[in-house]
Every structure is written in C-alpha cells, then in structure tokens.
Design a protein around this motif. Structure first.
Motif, PDB file in Angstrom:
ATOM      1  N   VAL A 161       0.781  -1.310  -0.208  1.00 46.61           N
ATOM      2  CA  VAL A 161       0.068  -0.005   0.181  1.00 46.61           C
ATOM      3  C   VAL A 161       0.881   1.139  -0.016  1.00 46.61           C
ATOM      4  CG1 VAL A 161      -1.748   1.344   1.461  1.00 46.61           C
ATOM      5  CG2 VAL A 161      -1.944  -1.140   1.032  1.00 46.61           C
ATOM      6  N   GLY A 162       2.115   1.072   0.731  1.00 45.68           N
ATOM      7  CA  GLY A 162       3.045   2.270   0.665  1.00 45.68           C
ATOM      8  C   GLY A 162       2.848   3.116   1.797  1.00 45.68           C
ATOM      9  N   THR A 163       2.557   2.514   3.019  1.00 49.78           N
ATOM     10  CA  THR A 163       2.540   3.142   4.159  1.00 49.78           C
ATOM     11  C   THR A 163       2.868   2.706   5.412  1.00 49.78           C
ATOM     12  OG1 THR A 163       0.835   4.449   5.429  1.00 49.78           O
ATOM     13  CG2 THR A 163       0.271   2.283   4.562  1.00 49.78           C
ATOM     14  N   ALA A 164       2.885   2.973   6.542  1.00 57.67           N
ATOM     15  CA  ALA A 164       3.372   2.429   7.824  1.00 57.67           C
ATOM     16  C   ALA A 164       2.378   1.230   8.025  1.00 57.67           C
ATOM     17  CB  ALA A 164       3.406   3.305   8.912  1.00 57.67           C
ATOM     18  N   ARG A 165       2.661   0.217   8.889  1.00 58.26           N
ATOM     19  CA  ARG A 165       2.087  -1.069   9.278  1.00 58.26           C
ATOM     20  C   ARG A 165       1.102  -0.441  10.202  1.00 58.26           C
ATOM     21  NH1 ARG A 165       2.585  -4.706  13.586  1.00 58.26           N
ATOM     22  NH2 ARG A 165       1.821  -6.736  12.928  1.00 58.26           N
ATOM     23  N   GLU A 166       1.186   0.362  11.097  1.00 57.17           N
ATOM     24  CA  GLU A 166      -0.026   0.868  11.895  1.00 57.17           C
ATOM     25  C   GLU A 166      -1.099   1.538  11.178  1.00 57.17           C
ATOM     26  OE1 GLU A 166       3.455   1.483  12.017  1.00 57.17           O
ATOM     27  OE2 GLU A 166       3.836   0.303  13.781  1.00 57.17           O
ATOM     28  N   ASN A 167      -0.767   2.167  10.001  1.00 59.36           N
ATOM     29  CA  ASN A 167      -1.832   2.769   9.307  1.00 59.36           C
ATOM     30  C   ASN A 167      -2.633   1.738   8.631  1.00 59.36           C
ATOM     31  OD1 ASN A 167      -0.775   5.326  10.018  1.00 59.36           O
ATOM     32  ND2 ASN A 167       0.427   5.521   8.007  1.00 59.36           N
ATOM     33  N   VAL A 168      -1.981   0.732   8.038  1.00 58.00           N
ATOM     34  CA  VAL A 168      -2.873  -0.353   7.422  1.00 58.00           C
ATOM     35  C   VAL A 168      -3.659  -1.079   8.520  1.00 58.00           C
ATOM     36  CG1 VAL A 168      -2.569  -2.891   6.599  1.00 58.00           C
ATOM     37  CG2 VAL A 168      -1.298  -0.810   5.399  1.00 58.00           C
ATOM     38  N   ILE A 169      -3.283  -1.396   9.717  1.00 53.09           N
ATOM     39  CA  ILE A 169      -4.029  -2.083  10.811  1.00 53.09           C
ATOM     40  C   ILE A 169      -5.335  -1.199  11.001  1.00 53.09           C
ATOM     41  CG2 ILE A 169      -3.976  -2.774  13.178  1.00 53.09           C
ATOM     42  CD1 ILE A 169      -0.741  -3.627  12.873  1.00 53.09           C
ATOM     43  N   ARG A 170      -5.073   0.236  11.261  1.00 51.89           N
ATOM     44  CA  ARG A 170      -6.372   0.934  11.425  1.00 51.89           C
ATOM     45  C   ARG A 170      -7.130   0.887  10.392  1.00 51.89           C
ATOM     46  NH1 ARG A 170      -2.204   4.558  13.867  1.00 51.89           N
ATOM     47  NH2 ARG A 170      -1.981   5.617  12.198  1.00 51.89           N
ATOM     48  N   ALA A 171      -6.702   1.292   9.030  1.00 50.79           N
ATOM     49  CA  ALA A 171      -7.560   0.984   7.961  1.00 50.79           C
ATOM     50  C   ALA A 171      -8.522  -0.274   7.990  1.00 50.79           C
ATOM     51  CB  ALA A 171      -6.855   1.501   6.664  1.00 50.79           C
ATOM     52  N   LEU A 172      -7.733  -1.484   8.191  1.00 53.88           N
ATOM     53  CA  LEU A 172      -8.232  -2.674   8.130  1.00 53.88           C
ATOM     54  C   LEU A 172      -9.562  -2.790   9.144  1.00 53.88           C
ATOM     55  CD1 LEU A 172      -5.464  -5.484   7.524  1.00 53.88           C
ATOM     56  CD2 LEU A 172      -7.680  -4.689   5.990  1.00 53.88           C
ATOM     57  N   ALA A 173      -9.105  -2.308  10.289  1.00 52.70           N
ATOM     58  CA  ALA A 173     -10.011  -2.165  11.506  1.00 52.70           C
ATOM     59  C   ALA A 173     -11.291  -1.500  11.256  1.00 52.70           C
ATOM     60  CB  ALA A 173      -9.603  -1.600  12.691  1.00 52.70           C
ATOM     61  N   ALA A 174     -10.980  -0.526  10.446  1.00 53.45           N
ATOM     62  CA  ALA A 174     -12.340   0.333   9.902  1.00 53.45           C
ATOM     63  C   ALA A 174     -13.204  -0.438   8.916  1.00 53.45           C
ATOM     64  CB  ALA A 174     -11.750   1.754   9.481  1.00 53.45           C
TER      65      ALA A 174
END
Length: 227
Positions: free
Chosen positions: A185-198
């Motif tokens: 995706v081209g971002t930090a792991r934490e950002n992906v985790i938050r977006a997946l949670a949403a």
C-alpha cells in the motif's frame, strides 16, 4: 469475481499468457536447461543490483518484487504468482536487476538460463511480440501506480490493493502479513492496521489472523474509485 467490473488490467502486471500455446520447438528451446527448486517463505530469488544470469518461471506459489530504501524499508512493486515470468527485464536490457524478488510463501520456481531465453526469442517472433506487449502494458501499470500513490489516501489505496489481489489470485481470501500489505500500500504497518479495522467495522472485510476475507466488493470499489 467482480465479473469484469473492476479494471484489473489497469493495475496488474501480467505475464501468464507469454508462454501459452507456444510452438513446441520454441518451448523446448526455452526449457531445455531449466532447473527447479523449492523456495521457502522470504527466501530471495535475486537481489537488486545483481547481474542476471537467467529468468524465473513460477511453477507454483507467489513472489514479491520490491525496492528497499537505505533504512531497509520495502516498497512492493509487484506480486507475481503461478504461471508468471520474472527477472526478464534485466536480461533484455542487459542491466542489473532493478529490484529484489523473494518468495511470499513456499514456492516452486524454475530457473531458465539467459542463453536459452535469448535463443528462444531469436527463434520465435511470437514470443518476442508477446514480451513487447507485456512490457508496454507494465509501463502503463507503473504510470497508474505512480498516480495512485500521489493522489489517493491510505484508505483508498488499501481498498484498491485488496481488489487487485482478489482479482489476481481469484480468491476472496487474501493471505498476506500486515508488513507486506503495508509495503504494498505504501504506508506504515500501523496505518494499514487502523484502516483494516475500519473496513472490518464497516462490514467490508473479515480478518482471521493474517487472512483477510473480502465481504463487500462493491463498497471497496466505491472507496478505491474515489476521485
């Protein structure tokens, strides 16, 4: 699948058709000295900056191609899978590998020596034409990806990459660790985790460990297509 609604060709490299229905003589020239081996998950096929001695054919499995910055952070540029060729760009350009390739899962990979690859090209206008078509297509995909990273949010890029993988692997279940997903995706792991949670809260996906199950393709497409 999404029955042709999602424009997968705009976003996905493809080389599965390069070897399809080749004349037997050409196929034999290409494969005469091939060797097969099993690569374990994360094992490197080739490294950025190395000189190529041949190309690789994915007999079974998945491979990621990526660039790494000085801190070692990866940016995945392509996920290749069963039936695809990789590593031929460097052979054709007579340059070093522009990226690194590693197995995403336990995979069976065939190595085809450079001399046999070039010999097959010399004896097959069909193979040459297919490779030129594939290279032209990949250039268009790279342009689209540059636009995506410049203009889309993390949420939009994540939705798009989930759709791409769903179409590419023909499976509603995506098995990819969060670090690789973030690098795709081209971002930090934490950002992906938050977006997946949403996405999970909105009912778009379900998660089971590292597995992501797509539940609402239409809504993901709406997010990915946001202007």
């Amino acid at each position: 699948m999404s029955k042709g609604v999602f424009p997968i060709d705009q976003w996905d490299f493809r080389s599965e058709s390069v070897l399809m229905d080749l004349p037997q003589e050409v196929y034999d020239r290409l494969m005469v000295h091939k060797t097969e081996r099993i690569y374990e998950q994360h094992e490197i096929l080739f490294r950025e900056g190395a000189f190529p001695s041949g190309i690789f054919y994915i007999v079974k499995g998945k491979v990621k191609k990526y660039k790494a910055n000085r801190e070692g952070r990866e940016q995945i540029v392509n996920l290749a899978h069963t039936g695809q060729l990789i590593g031929y760009h460097a052979v054709l350009s007579e340059e070093r590998y522009p990226d690194t390739a590693a197995a995403l899962e336990k995979s069976t990979i065939a190595f085809i020596p450079k001399e046999d690859f070039l010999d097959a090209l010399d004896h097959s206008p069909l193979l040459t034409t297919r490779l030129l078509t594939t290279l032209s297509h990949e250039f268009a995909v790279l342009v689209n990806n540059l636009t995506m990273f410049a203009q889309k949010t993390v949420r939009e890029r994540l939705a798009l990459q989930l759709l791409i993988m769903r179409e590419k692997f023909r499976d509603d279940t995506i098995n990819l660790n969060r670090e690789d997903l973030a690098n795709l995706v081209g971002t930090a792991r934490e950002n992906v985790i938050r977006a997946l949670a949403a996405f999970r809260e909105e009912g778009l996906v379900e998660t089971r460990g590292r597995k992501i199950i797509i539940r609402d393709v239409d809504k993901l497409m709406a997010i990915a297509s946001s202007p």
